[in-house]
Scaffold this motif. Structure first.
Motif, PDB file in Angstrom:
ATOM      1  N   UNK A  25       1.125  -1.432  -0.065  1.00  0.00           N
ATOM      2  CA  UNK A  25      -0.188   0.072  -0.125  1.00  0.00           C
ATOM      3  C   UNK A  25       0.876   1.224   0.000  1.00  0.00           C
ATOM      4  N   UNK A  26       0.959   2.035  -1.202  1.00  0.00           N
ATOM      5  CA  UNK A  26       1.954   2.941  -1.436  1.00  0.00           C
ATOM      6  C   UNK A  26       1.515   4.176  -0.198  1.00  0.00           C
ATOM      7  N   UNK A  27       0.467   4.340   0.270  1.00  0.00           N
ATOM      8  CA  UNK A  27      -0.026   5.146   1.121  1.00  0.00           C
ATOM      9  C   UNK A  27       0.576   4.940   2.500  1.00  0.00           C
ATOM     10  N   UNK A  28       0.612   3.962   2.781  1.00  0.00           N
ATOM     11  CA  UNK A  28       1.111   3.380   4.330  1.00  0.00           C
ATOM     12  C   UNK A  28       2.419   2.939   4.152  1.00  0.00           C
ATOM     13  N   UNK A  29       3.144   2.625   2.941  1.00  0.00           N
ATOM     14  CA  UNK A  29       4.313   2.285   2.872  1.00  0.00           C
ATOM     15  C   UNK A  29       4.602   0.831   3.508  1.00  0.00           C
ATOM     16  N   UNK A  30       3.587  -0.053   3.386  1.00  0.00           N
ATOM     17  CA  UNK A  30       3.775  -1.494   4.135  1.00  0.00           C
ATOM     18  C   UNK A  30       2.955  -2.513   3.259  1.00  0.00           C
ATOM     19  N   UNK A  31       3.464  -3.510   3.147  1.00  0.00           N
ATOM     20  CA  UNK A  31       3.189  -4.750   2.596  1.00  0.00           C
ATOM     21  C   UNK A  31       1.899  -5.212   3.538  1.00  0.00           C
ATOM     22  N   UNK A  32       0.591  -5.296   2.943  1.00  0.00           N
ATOM     23  CA  UNK A  32      -0.675  -5.682   3.460  1.00  0.00           C
ATOM     24  C   UNK A  32      -0.949  -7.031   2.907  1.00  0.00           C
ATOM     25  N   UNK A  33      -1.399  -8.085   3.933  1.00  0.00           N
ATOM     26  CA  UNK A  33      -1.870  -9.400   3.600  1.00  0.00           C
ATOM     27  C   UNK A  33      -2.979  -9.031   2.649  1.00  0.00           C
ATOM     28  N   UNK A  34      -2.843  -9.858   1.481  1.00  0.00           N
ATOM     29  CA  UNK A  34      -3.752  -9.543   0.329  1.00  0.00           C
ATOM     30  C   UNK A  34      -4.521 -10.991  -0.335  1.00  0.00           C
ATOM     31  N   UNK A  35      -3.537 -11.863  -0.263  1.00  0.00           N
ATOM     32  CA  UNK A  35      -3.616 -13.157  -0.781  1.00  0.00           C
ATOM     33  C   UNK A  35      -3.268 -14.360   0.349  1.00  0.00           C
ATOM     34  N   UNK A  36      -4.151 -14.557   1.337  1.00  0.00           N
ATOM     35  CA  UNK A  36      -3.911 -15.472   2.417  1.00  0.00           C
ATOM     36  C   UNK A  36      -4.133 -17.019   1.893  1.00  0.00           C
ATOM     37  N   UNK A  37      -3.052 -17.867   2.147  1.00  0.00           N
ATOM     38  CA  UNK A  37      -3.218 -19.460   1.886  1.00  0.00           C
ATOM     39  C   UNK A  37      -3.397 -19.347   0.259  1.00  0.00           C
ATOM     40  N   UNK A  38      -2.638 -18.798  -0.301  1.00  0.00           N
ATOM     41  CA  UNK A  38      -2.606 -18.930  -1.702  1.00  0.00           C
ATOM     42  C   UNK A  38      -2.774 -20.207  -2.560  1.00  0.00           C
ATOM     43  N   UNK A  39      -3.641 -20.874  -3.301  1.00  0.00           N
ATOM     44  CA  UNK A  39      -3.419 -21.914  -3.903  1.00  0.00           C
ATOM     45  C   UNK A  39      -3.457 -21.754  -5.529  1.00  0.00           C
ATOM     46  N   UNK A  40      -2.834 -22.701  -6.268  1.00  0.00           N
ATOM     47  CA  UNK A  40      -3.127 -22.636  -7.729  1.00  0.00           C
ATOM     48  C   UNK A  40      -4.197 -23.599  -8.022  1.00  0.00           C
ATOM     49  N   UNK A  41      -4.850 -23.051  -9.318  1.00  0.00           N
ATOM     50  CA  UNK A  41      -5.874 -23.968  -9.662  1.00  0.00           C
ATOM     51  C   UNK A  41      -5.413 -25.213 -10.387  1.00  0.00           C
ATOM     52  N   UNK A  42      -6.109 -26.288 -10.186  1.00  0.00           N
ATOM     53  CA  UNK A  42      -5.331 -27.725 -10.502  1.00  0.00           C
ATOM     54  C   UNK A  42      -5.404 -27.754 -12.165  1.00  0.00           C
ATOM     55  N   UNK A  43      -6.481 -27.056 -12.889  1.00  0.00           N
ATOM     56  CA  UNK A  43      -6.264 -26.959 -14.276  1.00  0.00           C
ATOM     57  C   UNK A  43      -6.140 -25.446 -14.522  1.00  0.00           C
ATOM     58  N   UNK A  44      -5.859 -25.382 -15.844  1.00  0.00           N
ATOM     59  CA  UNK A  44      -5.911 -23.730 -16.179  1.00  0.00           C
ATOM     60  C   UNK A  44      -6.083 -23.655 -17.810  1.00  0.00           C
ATOM     61  N   UNK A  45      -6.096 -22.488 -18.276  1.00  0.00           N
ATOM     62  CA  UNK A  45      -6.114 -22.291 -19.820  1.00  0.00           C
ATOM     63  C   UNK A  45      -5.029 -21.458 -20.322  1.00  0.00           C
ATOM     64  N   UNK A  46      -4.149 -21.218 -19.330  1.00  0.00           N
ATOM     65  CA  UNK A  46      -2.921 -20.438 -19.964  1.00  0.00           C
ATOM     66  C   UNK A  46      -1.699 -21.332 -19.968  1.00  0.00           C
ATOM     67  N   UNK A  47      -0.690 -20.910 -21.037  1.00  0.00           N
ATOM     68  CA  UNK A  47       0.586 -21.705 -21.291  1.00  0.00           C
ATOM     69  C   UNK A  47       1.400 -20.472 -21.603  1.00  0.00           C
ATOM     70  N   UNK A  48       2.549 -20.570 -21.025  1.00  0.00           N
ATOM     71  CA  UNK A  48       3.683 -19.502 -21.218  1.00  0.00           C
ATOM     72  C   UNK A  48       4.991 -20.049 -21.622  1.00  0.00           C
ATOM     73  N   UNK A  49       5.370 -19.762 -22.588  1.00  0.00           N
ATOM     74  CA  UNK A  49       6.539 -20.196 -23.348  1.00  0.00           C
ATOM     75  C   UNK A  49       7.202 -19.349 -24.463  1.00  0.00           C
ATOM     76  N   UNK A  50       8.345 -19.264 -24.659  1.00  0.00           N
ATOM     77  CA  UNK A  50       8.632 -18.229 -25.811  1.00  0.00           C
ATOM     78  C   UNK A  50       8.438 -18.913 -27.096  1.00  0.00           C
ATOM     79  N   UNK A  51       7.394 -18.971 -27.745  1.00  0.00           N
ATOM     80  CA  UNK A  51       7.054 -19.811 -28.871  1.00  0.00           C
ATOM     81  C   UNK A  51       7.796 -19.360 -29.890  1.00  0.00           C
ATOM     82  N   UNK A  52       8.549 -18.334 -30.125  1.00  0.00           N
ATOM     83  CA  UNK A  52       9.323 -17.913 -31.072  1.00  0.00           C
ATOM     84  C   UNK A  52      10.523 -18.811 -31.285  1.00  0.00           C
TER      85      UNK A  52
END
Ligand code: AHG
Ligand code: MN
Ligand code: MN
Length: 334
Positions: A186-213
């Protein structure tokens, strides 16, 4: 309104779960939080203070060094030097590891591995960059200075890992091996504030990231897997900053791949300070991270500071699927 939880409060609170903890790891994590704020400030003002552009040198793995890489590297070292919790640092921007000189640091129990600025080719064009870090408990006598053995540990020995993404907002994600949490600056506080508690990744997904070039430089099995992603109408998203690409896949579900190519027969990414910390985070979120021999990244022996590794990581189902393609299409004698 719910009361906000700052990074510092969260770290101190977590320390209570370990009755014998001395507070050193907590201190080190808090120091990384402050170093991240300093790097963030400079990344944001880079265009104003003339630290964009090339430094004129190349780093250990042959990449052109940007001025901001060096700046971030120096700031992190400077901050750790004054912290007293970290005995030494191995960084993408340093040929050899460094020992931190003060008495408190010399005898500290932990060492830091870091990619100070990941995705440097994006800096000059205002696209997201990141910082990746990992913390190891030393294996040598911590009454003495640290040695190379303290750094050459497999990823499964990491006691903590994380990344900072300097994006539309700045977010710090970390794990100490008991789940993953994210904090937005939070730039106004200058503090990192908890925003993503117990983060989990979906088991499936629709994105792939690779340098396909590099498609024509990939192995047959990788080309077939990419064809399959495309046939399955998945979206290709590739920023060229591992931190940003992996972060998107953690949030939405997807797979990030940096395989071997003809130009880079060992892959491009460095196992110690890029692959291992990101693999630990992804696994702790419930995902998977393997290399092209289908070995778990975190179990691969680390024999040199700048060792490279191919890496495929992300949603479990997508990594399992990549594995099936390797088993199906890889020539038997390979
Ligand atoms: P760094 O800026 O620390 O050298 O890392 C850049 C890495 C990684 O972030 C990214 O995924 C990859 O290089 C992009 O490489 P290509 O340009 O070969 O796709
Ligand atoms: Mn990097
Ligand atoms: Mn870097």
């Amino acid at each position: 309104m719910n009361r906000i939880t700052t990074l510092d409060e969260f770290i101190i609170d977590k320390q209570k779960d370990f009755p014998f903890a001395t507070g050193e790891l907590s201190g080190l994590l808090r120091d990384i939080g402050v170093a991240a704020k300093i790097v963030n400030r400079e990344v944001n003002r880079a265009g104003l203070v003339n630290i964009l552009g090339l430094d004129g040198s190349t780093n250990q793995t042959g990449d052109e060094v940007k001025k901001l890489d060096i700046f971030a590297n120096n700031k992190i070292i400077e901050y750790m030097e004054n912290s007293g919790e970290c005995s030494g640092i191995a960084s993408e921007e340093l040929e050899d590891f460094i020992k931190l000189p003060s008495k408190a640091n010399k005898e500290a129990k932990y060492v830091l591995v870091v990619d100070p600025l990941d995705g440097s080719s994006n800096i000059d064009v205002n696209v997201s960059v990141g910082t990746i870090f990992g913390i190891y408990r030393r294996v040598t006598d911590h009454k003495q200075e640290c040695t190379i053995e303290d750094f050459l540990q497999p990823g499964n020995k990491l006691v903590a890992a994380g990344y900072i993404l300097y994006g539309t907002s700045t977010i710090l994600i970390y794990t100490t091996g008991n789940g993953v949490n994210g904090f937005t600056l939070d730039p106004s506080l200058g503090e990192f504030c908890l925003s993503h508690k117990d983060l989990t990744i979906p088991e499936y997904g629709d994105f792939y990231s690779i340098n396909q070039g590099y498609y024509l430089q990939f192995d047959l099995e990788m080309r077939r897997y990419i064809d399959h992603c495309s046939d399955s109408k998945r979206s290709l998203r590739y920023i060229g900053s591992m931190v940003s690409d992996v972060h998107r896949n953690i949030i939405y579900g997807g797979i990030f791949l940096y395989p071997v190519t003809r130009k880079n027969p060992l892959g491009k990414l460095r196992i110690l300070y890029e692959c291992n910390p990101m693999a630990m985070i992804v696994e702790q979120c419930g995902g998977r991270a393997i290399n092209s021999n289908l070995e778990r990244i975190l179990d691969v022996p680390v024999t040199s500071l700048h060792q490279k590794s191919p890496i495929m990581l992300g949603s479990k189902h997508l990594v399992n699927e990549y594995e099936e393609f390797v088993m199906k299409y890889r020539p038997q004698n390979k």
